[in-house]
Write an enzyme that holds these catalytic residues in place. Structure first.
Site, PDB file in Angstrom:
ATOM      1  N   LYS A 246       0.861  -1.190   0.000  1.00  0.00           N
ATOM      2  CA  LYS A 246       0.000   0.000   0.000  1.00  0.00           C
ATOM      3  C   LYS A 246       0.894   1.236   0.000  1.00  0.00           C
ATOM      4  CE  LYS A 246      -3.212   2.597   2.997  1.00  0.00           C
ATOM      5  NZ  LYS A 246      -4.084   2.600   4.182  1.00  0.00           N
ATOM      6  N   ASP A 251      -2.524  10.185   3.325  1.00  0.00           N
ATOM      7  CA  ASP A 251      -3.906   9.781   3.568  1.00  0.00           C
ATOM      8  C   ASP A 251      -4.574  10.819   4.469  1.00  0.00           C
ATOM      9  OD1 ASP A 251      -6.307   8.557   4.023  1.00  0.00           O
ATOM     10  OD2 ASP A 251      -5.512   6.913   5.253  1.00  0.00           O
ATOM     11  N   LYS A 258      -9.946  12.938   8.079  1.00  0.00           N
ATOM     12  CA  LYS A 258      -9.426  12.570   9.403  1.00  0.00           C
ATOM     13  C   LYS A 258      -9.396  13.812  10.294  1.00  0.00           C
ATOM     14  CE  LYS A 258      -6.235   8.865   8.025  1.00  0.00           C
ATOM     15  NZ  LYS A 258      -6.845   7.751   8.768  1.00  0.00           N
ATOM     16  N   ASP A 269       1.652   6.331   5.440  1.00  0.00           N
ATOM     17  CA  ASP A 269       0.708   5.396   4.817  1.00  0.00           C
ATOM     18  C   ASP A 269       1.262   4.786   3.521  1.00  0.00           C
ATOM     19  OD1 ASP A 269      -1.657   4.189   5.464  1.00  0.00           O
ATOM     20  OD2 ASP A 269      -2.908   5.517   4.262  1.00  0.00           O
ATOM     21  N   ASP A 328     -12.054   7.047   3.984  1.00  0.00           N
ATOM     22  CA  ASP A 328     -10.801   6.822   4.721  1.00  0.00           C
ATOM     23  C   ASP A 328     -10.404   5.344   4.712  1.00  0.00           C
ATOM     24  OD1 ASP A 328      -8.592   7.498   6.136  1.00  0.00           O
ATOM     25  OD2 ASP A 328      -9.601   7.757   8.065  1.00  0.00           O
ATOM     26  N   GLU A 330      -9.430   3.655   2.294  1.00  0.00           N
ATOM     27  CA  GLU A 330      -8.985   3.767   0.892  1.00  0.00           C
ATOM     28  C   GLU A 330      -7.916   2.737   0.529  1.00  0.00           C
ATOM     29  OE1 GLU A 330      -7.599   5.376   3.326  1.00  0.00           O
ATOM     30  OE2 GLU A 330      -5.528   4.934   2.807  1.00  0.00           O
ATOM     31  N   ARG A 332      -7.602  -0.381   1.164  1.00  0.00           N
ATOM     32  CA  ARG A 332      -8.142  -1.660   0.678  1.00  0.00           C
ATOM     33  C   ARG A 332      -8.627  -1.536  -0.767  1.00  0.00           C
ATOM     34  NH1 ARG A 332     -12.457  -1.948   5.465  1.00  0.00           N
ATOM     35  NH2 ARG A 332     -10.750  -0.868   6.490  1.00  0.00           N
TER      36      ARG A 332
HETATM   37  N1  BES Z   1      -4.099   4.587   6.858  1.00  0.00           N
HETATM   38  C1  BES Z   1      -5.183   4.307   7.700  1.00  0.00           C
HETATM   39  C2  BES Z   1      -4.857   3.296   8.804  1.00  0.00           C
HETATM   40  C3  BES Z   1      -3.857   3.714   9.833  1.00  0.00           C
HETATM   41  C4  BES Z   1      -4.290   4.262  11.033  1.00  0.00           C
HETATM   42  C5  BES Z   1      -2.517   3.507   9.651  1.00  0.00           C
HETATM   43  C6  BES Z   1      -3.368   4.617  11.997  1.00  0.00           C
HETATM   44  C7  BES Z   1      -1.598   3.873  10.620  1.00  0.00           C
HETATM   45  C8  BES Z   1      -2.024   4.416  11.799  1.00  0.00           C
HETATM   46  C9  BES Z   1      -6.362   3.742   6.901  1.00  0.00           C
HETATM   47  O1  BES Z   1      -6.454   4.177   5.601  1.00  0.00           O
HETATM   48  C10 BES Z   1      -7.602   4.164   7.611  1.00  0.00           C
HETATM   49  O2  BES Z   1      -7.818   5.332   7.729  1.00  0.00           O
HETATM   50  N2  BES Z   1      -8.368   3.194   8.081  1.00  0.00           N
HETATM   51  C11 BES Z   1      -9.546   3.461   8.811  1.00  0.00           C
HETATM   52  C12 BES Z   1     -10.584   2.444   8.406  1.00  0.00           C
HETATM   53  C13 BES Z   1     -11.958   2.772   8.861  1.00  0.00           C
HETATM   54  C14 BES Z   1     -12.494   3.985   8.130  1.00  0.00           C
HETATM   55  C15 BES Z   1     -12.846   1.581   8.609  1.00  0.00           C
HETATM   56  C16 BES Z   1      -9.232   3.342  10.301  1.00  0.00           C
HETATM   57  O3  BES Z   1      -8.400   2.526  10.672  1.00  0.00           O
HETATM   58  O4  BES Z   1      -9.796   4.099  11.088  1.00  0.00           O
HETATM   59 ZN    ZN Z   2      -4.643   4.732   4.686  1.00  0.00          ZN
HETATM   60 ZN    ZN Z   3      -7.517   6.013   5.386  1.00  0.00          ZN
END
Ligand code: BES
Ligand code: ZN
Ligand code: ZN
Length: 489
Positions: A246, A251, A258, A269, A328, A330, A332
């Site tokens: 990824k 992000d 966020k 990210d 967010d 994204e 996946r």
């Molecule tokens: N890049 C983030 C995940 C992340 C969070 C990486 C903290 C490193 C530290 C990912 O894209 C994300 O935002 N995931 C969301 C998913 C949710 C919207 C289902 C998350 O983890 O909150």
């Molecule tokens: Zn992300």
């Molecule tokens: Zn994200």
């Protein structure tokens, strides 16, 4: 910093300073020469404890035992203590208990990690003055501890640790410098240097490949996406492996923006993409007899009039439709298309992906541990063992029959988020699984590196920021499966 194995007694080697490990509080060891002074300093020889004696030209570090992580941490502590002084050379001896060859490896890795600092953007740089570390090979009579084996260990440790530091540098670099295009250029330059193949797909190519999910994520950014595909093809490979990363160079969360506190550090990210570059670089240098394809999906998740939206329905490369309920989630979406691409183009025997995919993984395992997920128990076990012997922390997060239902959509084939707030790391992995062909389910492993990829404090031998998560674990897995394993002769 170089390392040189010398077949002499430690005391006969000429160096500016000596590093002495005090193992299990054993102050009677021949290398502990300053007992009185250590006593005055109240040095107990506890794990991670340091005593720096400049007049005696020695630095003492306590280690509980000769476990590799103890050695790595102690070596890093010692190097951190002496690296910004005026010493140009240091020396250390190798303890015979356990396996001295792997002790050397851990020592070298720890030293290289201890020296690491990300100071590219500091006007005043405090460069390490250390040029060389001598490792004394006193006359031990262990048949495995030959000079040839010891030198091989040093060389391997340098390759893996430097590849890890290369990844840290990329991840630490800010998002105004590393955009998807810039990452593609870095990959191309690296490929040229290492003599591996490189193919870059731009946004038009992604359209031709029907990568509707990947393209949607990238849409709002003025920095267009890139798919990076590096291939290392040794002669007579024992297997073909695709490693997908990824690569969100930033992000912001997109329209499901966020909160500011969570946005900071999202330059990290891209850690999965950077890790796959580091893995292929190390694999090539180590001559691992496996065809490796590193595939990185690089994009920026931004906001704007053209941004993809919650409620959009996207079509992925394999034809599946995805209802977006949160922009967010994204990573996946990008990975879904990259995984389809990898299976279609490469027809791999194994397919791994590395991603900072979910905050939920960090909640589940803590910030130092990678989450290992997949359908194949044997494969998971083998990766967990490889992680352990590489020094990385990893833990399994198990699938079950109920969780996939949480991804059902009323209006598309699947939804990009779960309907439950629990088990988010696993449901994210199960989303990815929807893009793994039936015949490949048992060949696939997902590594969620959201925790250890970037930690905003020093820990063990790791410096503040990027940790190069995934590199050592996957390289060790490749070695375990294809270099030492009888299963793939
Ligand atoms: N890049 C983030 C995940 C992340 C969070 C990486 C903290 C490193 C530290 C990912 O894209 C994300 O935002 N995931 C969301 C998913 C949710 C919207 C289902 C998350 O983890 O909150
Ligand atoms: Zn992300
Ligand atoms: Zn994200």
């Amino acid at each position: 910093m170089k390392f040189e194995l010398i077949e002499k007694k430690l005391s006969d080697i000429d160096a500016d300073i000596e590093i002495v490990f005090v193992v299990d509080k054993n102050f009677d060891h021949k290398w502990v020469k300053d007992k009185d002074e250590l006593d005055i300093l109240n040095f107990k020889g506890e794990s991670e404890e340091i005593a720096f004696l400049p007049h005696q030209k020695r630095v003492y570090v306590g280690v509980k035992n000769l476990d590799h992580d103890e050695i790595r941490i102690a070596a890093a502590k010692a190097i951190k203590t002496i690296k910004n002084k005026k010493y140009k050379s240091a020396k250390a001896g190798v303890y015979i208990q356990n396996c001295p060859v792997t002790n050397i490896k851990a020592f070298v890795e720890g030293a290289i990690f201890g020296e690491y600092e990300f100071d590219k953007f500091k006007s005043k740089k405090e460069k390490s003055k250390l040029e060389i570390i001598y490792i004394a090979k006193e006359d031990y009579s262990d048949k495995n501890f030959t000079t040839k084996n010891a030198k091989k260990s040093i060389n391997e440790a340098i390759i893996v640790a430097e590849a890890t530091n290369f990844v840290k540098d990329l991840v630490n670099t800010p998002p105004n410098e590393i955009t998807p295009k810039a990452l593609a250029k870095i990959a191309k330059d690296m490929a040229k240097e290492e003599d591996i193949e490189c193919k870059i797909l731009d946004e038009k190519d992604l359209e031709k490949e029907n990568m509707g999910a990947f393209l949607a994520v990238a849409k709002a950014s003025s920095n267009p996406p890139r798919l990076i595909h590096l291939s290392y093809k040794p002669k007579n490979p024992k297997a073909k492996i695709a490693i997908v990363g990824k690569g969100l160079t930033y992000d912001s969360g997109g329209l499901s923006l966020k909160p500011s506190d969570y946005m900071v550090t999202m330059k990290s990210d891209k850690s999965g993409a950077c890790a796959v570059l580091g893995i292929i670089k190390a694999a090539k240098k180590l001559d691992i007899p496996v065809e490796i394809h590193a595939i990185a999906g690089a994009a920026e998740n931004m906001i704007g009039g053209n941004a993809y939206k919650p409620d959009d329905i996207l079509k992925a490369k394999n034809g599946k439709t995805i209802e977006v309920r949160n922009t967010d989630a994204e990573g996946r979406l990008v990975l879904a298309d990259c995984l389809c691409y990898a299976q279609e183009k490469i027809k791999p025997d194994y397919i791994l992906d590395l991603a900072t995919l979910t905050g939920a993984c960090v909640v589940a395992l803590g910030e130092y541990t990678t989450g290992v997920m997949g359908h194949n128990d044997e494969l998971k076990k083998s990766m967990l063992e490889a992680a352990k012997s590489s020094g990385e922390l990893a833990g399994e997060l198990p699938f079950n029959r109920y969780l996939p239902k949480l991804l059902e959509s009323k209006i598309a084939d699947i939804c990009n988020i779960s309907s439950s707030r629990y088990g988010g790391a696993i449901t994210a992995a199960l989303f990815l699984s929807e893009f793994i062909e039936e015949k490949n389910k048992d060949k696939w492993l997902h590594l969620d590196i959201a925790g250890p990829a970037y930690v905003e404090k020093e820990w063990g031998y790791n410096s503040f920021g990027a940790g190069g998560a995934g590199v050592r674990m996957v390289v060790k897995w490749l070695q375990k499966e294809f270099v030492f394993n009888k299963k793939h002769p």
